[in-house]
Write a protein that holds these residues in place. Structure first.
Motif, PDB file in Angstrom:
ATOM      1  N   MET A   1       1.145  13.320 -72.829  1.00 23.77           N
ATOM      2  CA  MET A   1       1.702  14.381 -72.013  1.00 23.77           C
ATOM      3  C   MET A   1       1.387  14.095 -70.547  1.00 23.77           C
ATOM      4  O   MET A   1       0.299  13.659 -70.215  1.00 23.77           O
ATOM      5  CB  MET A   1       1.117  15.723 -72.436  1.00 23.77           C
ATOM      6  CG  MET A   1       1.632  16.867 -71.591  1.00 23.77           C
ATOM      7  SD  MET A   1       1.098  18.472 -72.130  1.00 23.77           S
ATOM      8  CE  MET A   1       2.224  18.716 -73.481  1.00 23.77           C
ATOM      9  N   THR A   2       2.335  14.358 -69.689  1.00 22.46           N
ATOM     10  CA  THR A   2       2.157  14.125 -68.266  1.00 22.46           C
ATOM     11  C   THR A   2       1.290  15.218 -67.663  1.00 22.46           C
ATOM     12  O   THR A   2       1.484  16.394 -67.907  1.00 22.46           O
ATOM     13  CB  THR A   2       3.525  14.098 -67.558  1.00 22.46           C
ATOM     14  OG1 THR A   2       4.314  13.060 -68.135  1.00 22.46           O
ATOM     15  CG2 THR A   2       3.376  13.854 -66.078  1.00 22.46           C
ATOM     16  N   GLY A   3       0.321  14.793 -66.878  1.00 21.85           N
ATOM     17  CA  GLY A   3      -0.542  15.739 -66.186  1.00 21.85           C
ATOM     18  C   GLY A   3       0.178  16.336 -64.995  1.00 21.85           C
ATOM     19  O   GLY A   3       1.326  15.987 -64.710  1.00 21.85           O
ATOM     20  N   PRO A   4      -0.466  17.218 -64.268  1.00 23.20           N
ATOM     21  CA  PRO A   4       0.152  17.760 -63.061  1.00 23.20           C
ATOM     22  C   PRO A   4       0.523  16.624 -62.106  1.00 23.20           C
ATOM     23  O   PRO A   4      -0.248  15.694 -61.913  1.00 23.20           O
ATOM     24  CB  PRO A   4      -0.952  18.633 -62.468  1.00 23.20           C
ATOM     25  CG  PRO A   4      -1.846  18.960 -63.609  1.00 23.20           C
ATOM     26  CD  PRO A   4      -1.789  17.758 -64.509  1.00 23.20           C
ATOM     27  N   VAL A   5       1.717  16.698 -61.560  1.00 22.89           N
ATOM     28  CA  VAL A   5       2.195  15.668 -60.641  1.00 22.89           C
ATOM     29  C   VAL A   5       2.342  16.292 -59.258  1.00 22.89           C
ATOM     30  O   VAL A   5       3.029  17.290 -59.086  1.00 22.89           O
ATOM     31  CB  VAL A   5       3.528  15.061 -61.102  1.00 22.89           C
ATOM     32  CG1 VAL A   5       4.049  14.048 -60.080  1.00 22.89           C
ATOM     33  CG2 VAL A   5       3.375  14.406 -62.467  1.00 22.89           C
ATOM     34  N   GLN A   6       1.692  15.684 -58.303  1.00 22.17           N
ATOM     35  CA  GLN A   6       1.716  16.142 -56.918  1.00 22.17           C
ATOM     36  C   GLN A   6       2.695  15.290 -56.124  1.00 22.17           C
ATOM     37  O   GLN A   6       2.775  14.079 -56.314  1.00 22.17           O
ATOM     38  CB  GLN A   6       0.321  16.002 -56.313  1.00 22.17           C
ATOM     39  CG  GLN A   6       0.241  16.345 -54.859  1.00 22.17           C
ATOM     40  CD  GLN A   6      -1.153  16.096 -54.302  1.00 22.17           C
ATOM     41  OE1 GLN A   6      -1.948  15.374 -54.869  1.00 22.17           O
ATOM     42  NE2 GLN A   6      -1.434  16.718 -53.178  1.00 22.17           N
ATOM     43  N   VAL A   7       3.446  15.934 -55.250  1.00 21.67           N
ATOM     44  CA  VAL A   7       4.267  15.212 -54.279  1.00 21.67           C
ATOM     45  C   VAL A   7       3.429  15.181 -53.008  1.00 21.67           C
ATOM     46  O   VAL A   7       3.235  16.200 -52.354  1.00 21.67           O
ATOM     47  CB  VAL A   7       5.611  15.919 -54.009  1.00 21.67           C
ATOM     48  CG1 VAL A   7       6.420  15.136 -52.984  1.00 21.67           C
ATOM     49  CG2 VAL A   7       6.394  16.099 -55.300  1.00 21.67           C
ATOM     50  N   LEU A   8       2.897  14.034 -52.703  1.00 23.70           N
ATOM     51  CA  LEU A   8       2.028  13.869 -51.537  1.00 23.70           C
ATOM     52  C   LEU A   8       2.836  13.190 -50.437  1.00 23.70           C
ATOM     53  O   LEU A   8       3.287  12.055 -50.600  1.00 23.70           O
ATOM     54  CB  LEU A   8       0.804  13.031 -51.911  1.00 23.70           C
ATOM     55  CG  LEU A   8      -0.212  12.750 -50.828  1.00 23.70           C
ATOM     56  CD1 LEU A   8      -0.791  14.053 -50.270  1.00 23.70           C
ATOM     57  CD2 LEU A   8      -1.325  11.870 -51.373  1.00 23.70           C
ATOM     58  N   VAL A   9       3.048  13.910 -49.341  1.00 22.91           N
ATOM     59  CA  VAL A   9       3.816  13.383 -48.212  1.00 22.91           C
ATOM     60  C   VAL A   9       2.847  13.180 -47.058  1.00 22.91           C
ATOM     61  O   VAL A   9       2.253  14.131 -46.569  1.00 22.91           O
ATOM     62  CB  VAL A   9       4.949  14.349 -47.787  1.00 22.91           C
ATOM     63  CG1 VAL A   9       5.769  13.755 -46.649  1.00 22.91           C
ATOM     64  CG2 VAL A   9       5.838  14.686 -48.978  1.00 22.91           C
ATOM     65  N   VAL A  10       2.667  11.924 -46.651  1.00 22.98           N
ATOM     66  CA  VAL A  10       1.708  11.580 -45.606  1.00 22.98           C
ATOM     67  C   VAL A  10       2.464  10.984 -44.437  1.00 22.98           C
ATOM     68  O   VAL A  10       3.154   9.968 -44.580  1.00 22.98           O
ATOM     69  CB  VAL A  10       0.660  10.572 -46.142  1.00 22.98           C
ATOM     70  CG1 VAL A  10      -0.334  10.217 -45.063  1.00 22.98           C
ATOM     71  CG2 VAL A  10      -0.040  11.127 -47.375  1.00 22.98           C
ATOM     72  N   GLY A  11       2.332  11.635 -43.280  1.00 22.97           N
ATOM     73  CA  GLY A  11       3.032  11.173 -42.087  1.00 22.97           C
ATOM     74  C   GLY A  11       2.228  10.137 -41.321  1.00 22.97           C
ATOM     75  O   GLY A  11       1.000  10.183 -41.297  1.00 22.97           O
TER      76      GLY A  11
END
Length: 145
Positions: A1-11
């Protein structure tokens, strides 16, 4: 099962592409804490358009999953029973800016998420503390110790 997935946007104001950030993500993955699902580098023009930045140091196909998931998420409305704010990658990257967009699975969080679900809970929101708030937290912790 896939764990929590974060969209991390780094400028990045002036990206150097040293490979250090990717190396750290790889180290965290090797430690079993996260899984780097995909990585995309984008630039937003002064006119507001997003452009994919090609980088030969990234594996072939990098960014394809992120593009598909994020563009689909932006184009599909939230279910009527969900009170969620609309998020847009274009809004996250300032005009004239460059950003790395990482889809990061938090492998360590899967058991916690599952325990929450088994007990009738669900995530309502999530965010990262701003740097100033982290500094305040550190001062408060220090003052209490």
């Amino acid at each position: 099962m896939t764990g929590p997935v974060q969209v991390l946007v780094v400028g990045f104001d002036e990206p150097t592409y040293s490979g250090e950030v990717l190396a750290e993500l790889t180290r965290l993955e090797a430690a079993g804490l996260v899984r780097l699902v995909d990585l995309l580098v984008v630039a937003r023009t002064a006119g507001g358009e997003l452009e994919i930045v090609a980088d030969e140091r990234l594996p072939a196909g990098s960014g394809e999953l992120a593009v598909e998931v994020l563009t689909r998420a932006e184009s599909e409305p939230a279910p009527a029973d969900e009170d969620t704010a609309t998020w847009s990658l274009a809004d996250a990257v300032p005009a004239g800016g460059t950003a790395a967009v990482a889809l990061v699975e938090h492998v360590w969080a899967s058991p916690l998420r599952d325990a929450i679900r088994r007990n009738g809970g669900r995530a309502l929101d999530e965010t990262w503390l701003a740097p100033d708030d982290v500094a305040l937290l550190e001062r408060l912790e220090h003052d209490r110790s």
